[in-house]
Motif scaffolding. Structure first.
Motif, PDB file in Angstrom:
ATOM      1  N   ILE A 182      -3.704  -9.285  -1.622  1.00 39.44           N
ATOM      2  CA  ILE A 182      -4.243  -8.028  -0.931  1.00 39.44           C
ATOM      3  C   ILE A 182      -2.998  -7.417  -0.060  1.00 39.44           C
ATOM      4  CG2 ILE A 182      -5.528  -6.763   0.604  1.00 39.44           C
ATOM      5  CD1 ILE A 182      -7.922  -8.625   0.122  1.00 39.44           C
ATOM      6  N   ARG A 183      -2.322  -8.179   0.577  1.00 43.84           N
ATOM      7  CA  ARG A 183      -1.500  -7.612   1.463  1.00 43.84           C
ATOM      8  C   ARG A 183      -0.359  -6.936   0.658  1.00 43.84           C
ATOM      9  NH1 ARG A 183      -0.784  -7.493   7.079  1.00 43.84           N
ATOM     10  NH2 ARG A 183      -2.467  -8.790   8.024  1.00 43.84           N
ATOM     11  N   MET A 184       0.393  -8.004  -0.254  1.00 40.81           N
ATOM     12  CA  MET A 184       1.193  -7.638  -1.191  1.00 40.81           C
ATOM     13  C   MET A 184       1.086  -6.388  -1.651  1.00 40.81           C
ATOM     14  SD  MET A 184       3.983  -9.463  -0.692  1.00 40.81           S
ATOM     15  CE  MET A 184       3.743  -9.802   1.333  1.00 40.81           C
TER      16      MET A 184
ATOM     17  N   GLY B 220      -1.083  -4.002  -1.209  1.00 40.12           N
ATOM     18  CA  GLY B 220      -0.736  -2.846  -0.247  1.00 40.12           C
ATOM     19  C   GLY B 220       0.601  -2.404   0.208  1.00 40.12           C
ATOM     20  N   TYR B 221       1.373  -3.403   0.391  1.00 38.12           N
ATOM     21  CA  TYR B 221       2.573  -3.390   0.954  1.00 38.12           C
ATOM     22  C   TYR B 221       3.423  -2.784  -0.435  1.00 38.12           C
ATOM     23  CZ  TYR B 221       7.388  -4.804   2.540  1.00 38.12           C
ATOM     24  OH  TYR B 221       8.601  -4.805   2.812  1.00 38.12           O
TER      25      TYR B 221
ATOM     26  N   ARG C 140       2.603  -1.045  -2.702  1.00 33.78           N
ATOM     27  CA  ARG C 140       2.253   0.448  -2.831  1.00 33.78           C
ATOM     28  C   ARG C 140       2.739   1.344  -2.030  1.00 33.78           C
ATOM     29  NH1 ARG C 140      -3.953   2.344  -3.638  1.00 33.78           N
ATOM     30  NH2 ARG C 140      -3.373   3.925  -4.874  1.00 33.78           N
TER      31      ARG C 140
END
Lengths: 565, 107
Positions: free
Chosen positions: A114-116, A118-119, A121
């Motif tokens: 999820i973090r990656m 979002g990052y 993007r």
């Protein structure tokens, strides 16, 4: 797999404890220690979460069974047994450990993803409408881009950091660069990524998010402090004005209630710090360093205390159990008349040796290793005493005889803490524990304890140690291995063996899988030194064959009894 | 929004419904949506003969920019904030907050 998970859990707990402690003392440390200390102290928590740092204090550990070369048995000496009460909680946990570790792994992957996502993007979006600015090359050493969509200056990129400025930045960028450069110099980005990594691994631990926030806050505060350290009062004002100018670019009419108070509070804190920076003296710094070190050491010790046990074969045994200090291997006397002769065998020689038994069990060895010293004394005393009197040369259970010569008076006093069982287990079969019996307790004592637990004597052809125990005997006349087939381990996954023989010889015990005949492990037992040898980590659904034989070359007759439970 | 931009005159709720591609959006849903957009200032409404006609207030590029900024903001506060380093983090200081700070620190 589950080992890693257990380590992670321990690290998590320790980190939580340290975090809680740091939060509690925060009002004090905020005032007396520098912003830098307050920032870097959280690094310790990160280290705890990411590195399995631990200090192992000497204590009770079981051993992996050493693999036995042909014809040789290692000699093992006694060590203390693990505390019994600690284990039952852990046993319960062990059952679910497999599932839990998979959940942890799944969660970690999910959060990371999820973090990656979002990052990546985010960077894609802000990069789209951005233009390179070369004019700042002199002031800052990383590439600068101006982006339409960004609200405040931001550095992204772990390996190739880039500064993005909002379009409406204006020209007063001197202080922005100052601030960001300090972040760059201190590698704050790396620290933040590590913090995120920790929070992903320890996603189940609420403290990891607290740590994340704290690092964030303290990072900014200490950065401001560093940036404005050498500035004049007027320059500080300019610094603060710059920050506010950027804040003004994106004011919203309506505050988002959840966020705004903390953001405003942070700015207030930052500005207070900039306006009136605290003065730190070297004594304070020294003390703060000391405190940090103490915290780290404590955490490491706590970590080590609960580490899952894995000891390499070459590890030296640490201390001897005080039980066996001075107490000696009693030579079993079958007849009632002769008192127990206790040769002065010092069992304080903790070493696993791989020497083949052949050389050391011989009457005389020339090598001056501690084990052989032991052997010598044993040999001497063995030859000193009158020829052994095997009161029972038949193979039927002769434990009744051994009972007679034991001091049954001891039983009552010892009953309070019957340390005859090992409750430790290893993930792989083949590890074993040594438990020392106190005060001349022997087979009869063990039987009493087992009977207390409701266990019955079984026959030697098959036995389930969860409900029964096996008593048997060995005599030199047979001189072949005594086999106890189809034995199931006890409720802890252990099979324990205790010998009483008429001389100090090495008894070999080997355990193999009944169905496949694959050897599981084996050890050599120096009989008559009051140690129970407990095989651990066995499969409770399998049955095992236990073979007992004596490694004497026939110089003197070996006879004795054993109990398996 | 797309429907409103495409048309060159203000539309009523029913007309918007009719022009919506594919599905049958419920009249009520569209109505609520338009009302909310009006509150946010994205559309204006004019009442002609007891029927509301809506026209867009912001043009397409502004709107998409706004949407992107929102998205970026969400992403930032979600994932990126902890992975990046910036001057300050707040996106939601009000003018009052700023004035308060200015006064407090004499800026």
């Amino acid at each position: 797999m589950t080992e890693i998970f257990k380590s992670i859990l321990i690290m998590s707990l320790t980190a939580a404890a340290v975090s809680a402690f740091l939060l509690i003392i925060k009002p004090i440390t905020r005032r007396i220690f520098s912003p830098r200390w307050n920032y870097y102290i959280w690094l310790f928590v990160l280290i705890i979460m990411l590195l399995p740092v631990s200090l192992r204090l000497p204590g009770h550990i079981g051993y992996r069974s050493v693999s036995i070369p042909d014809g040789g048995y290692p000699e093992v000496y006694a060590v203390s047994a693990p505390a019994q009460d600690q284990m039952t909680l852990l046993q319960l946990f062990d059952r679910y450990a497999g599932i839990l570790s998979k959940i942890q792994l799944g969660g970690a992957i999910l959060f990371f993803g999820i973090r990656m996502f979002g990052y990546v993007r985010f960077i894609g979006l802000i990069h789209k409408r951005s233009a390179v600015c070369n004019e700042y090359k002199s002031q800052i050493n990383i590439p600068v881009l101006k982006s339409e969509f960004i609200a405040a200056p931001i550095i992204v990129g772990l390996f190739r950091p880039v500064l993005y400025l909002p379009d409406a930045s204006g020209e007063k960028l001197k202080y922005v660069f100052m601030h960001e450069m300090i972040h760059q110099k201190r590698r704050d980005l790396i620290i933040k990524w590590l913090a995120v990594l920790a929070s992903v691994i320890h996603w189940f631990n609420p403290f990891s998010y607290i740590v994340l926030r704290q690092i964030d806050t303290e990072c900014e505060l200490s950065c401001d402090f560093e940036a404005t350290k050498k500035l004049s009062a007027a320059e500080r004002k300019e610094y603060m004005k710059t920050i506010l100018a950027f804040a003004e670019i994106n004011t919203t009419g309506k505050p988002l209630v959840a966020q705004f108070s903390s953001d405003k509070r942070l700015l207030k804190r930052r500005f207070s710090l900039i306006k009136t920076p605290p003065r730190t003296c070297s004594a304070m710094s020294a003390m703060s360093g000391l405190l940090a070190l103490i915290i780290l050491l404590c955490a490491a010790c706590v970590n080590g205390r609960f580490k899952p046990n894995k000891s390499p074969e070459s590890q030296n045994l640490i201390s001897m159990n005080s039980d066996t200090d001075g107490s000696d291997a009693a030579i079993e006397q079958k007849s009632e008349e002769a008192p127990n002769i206790k040769p002065e065998i010092q069992p304080s020689l903790p070493k696993i040796s791989q020497e083949t038994v052949g050389s050391s069990s011989a009457k005389n060895t020339n090598a001056e290793t501690p084990q052989t010293k032991l052997k010598k004394t044993a040999t001497k005393s063995a030859s000193e005493k009158s020829s052994p009197e095997p009161t029972s040369s038949d193979s039927s259970g002769n434990s009744e005889n051994s009972e007679n010569s034991r001091n049954s008076g001891n039983l009552n006093t010892q009953r309070k803490s019957p340390k005859i069982k090992s409750t430790e287990s290893f993930d792989d079969a083949g590890g074993f524990n040594l438990i020392s019996l106190k005060n001349d307790n022997g087979i009869s004592y063990i039987r009493d304890v087992l009977k207390q637990d409701g266990k019955l004597e079984s026959n030697a052809s098959s036995s389930d140690l969860k409900q029964s125990y096996i008593v048997g005997s060995y005599s030199y006349k047979d001189n072949k291995a005594k086999k106890n087939g189809n034995v199931c381990c006890d409720e802890n996954g252990n099979i324990s063996v205790y010998f009483e023989t008429n001389s100090d010889n090495i008894m070999g015990v080997s355990i193999s899988d009944s169905a496949t005949n694959e050897p599981v492990g084996s050890f050599g037992v120096l009989a008559n030194n009051d140690n129970v040898y407990s095989f651990c980590g066995l499969n409770k659904d399998k049955s095992y064959d236990i073979e007992i034989e004596s490694k004497t070359n026939g110089e003197w007759a070996v006879e004795g009894s054993y109990i398996i439970y | 929004m797309c429907v409103l931009w495409d048309s060159d005159k203000p539309l009523s709720i029913q007309e918007v419904c009719d022009r919506l591609p594919e599905h049958n959006w419920a009249y009520k849903t569209v109505g609520t949506l338009l009302t909310r957009m009006e509150k946010k200032g994205a559309v204006s409404s004019e009442k002609i003969n007891r029927v509301n006609f809506y026209a867009p207030l912001i043009d397409k590029s502004d709107y998409t920019a706004e949407q992107t900024k929102n998205l970026i903001s969400k992403l930032y506060n979600g994932s990126v904030r902890d992975l990046a380093v910036s001057l300050f983090k707040s996106k939601s200081l009000t003018k009052d907050d700023i004035n308060e700070l200015k006064e407090m620190f004499d800026l």
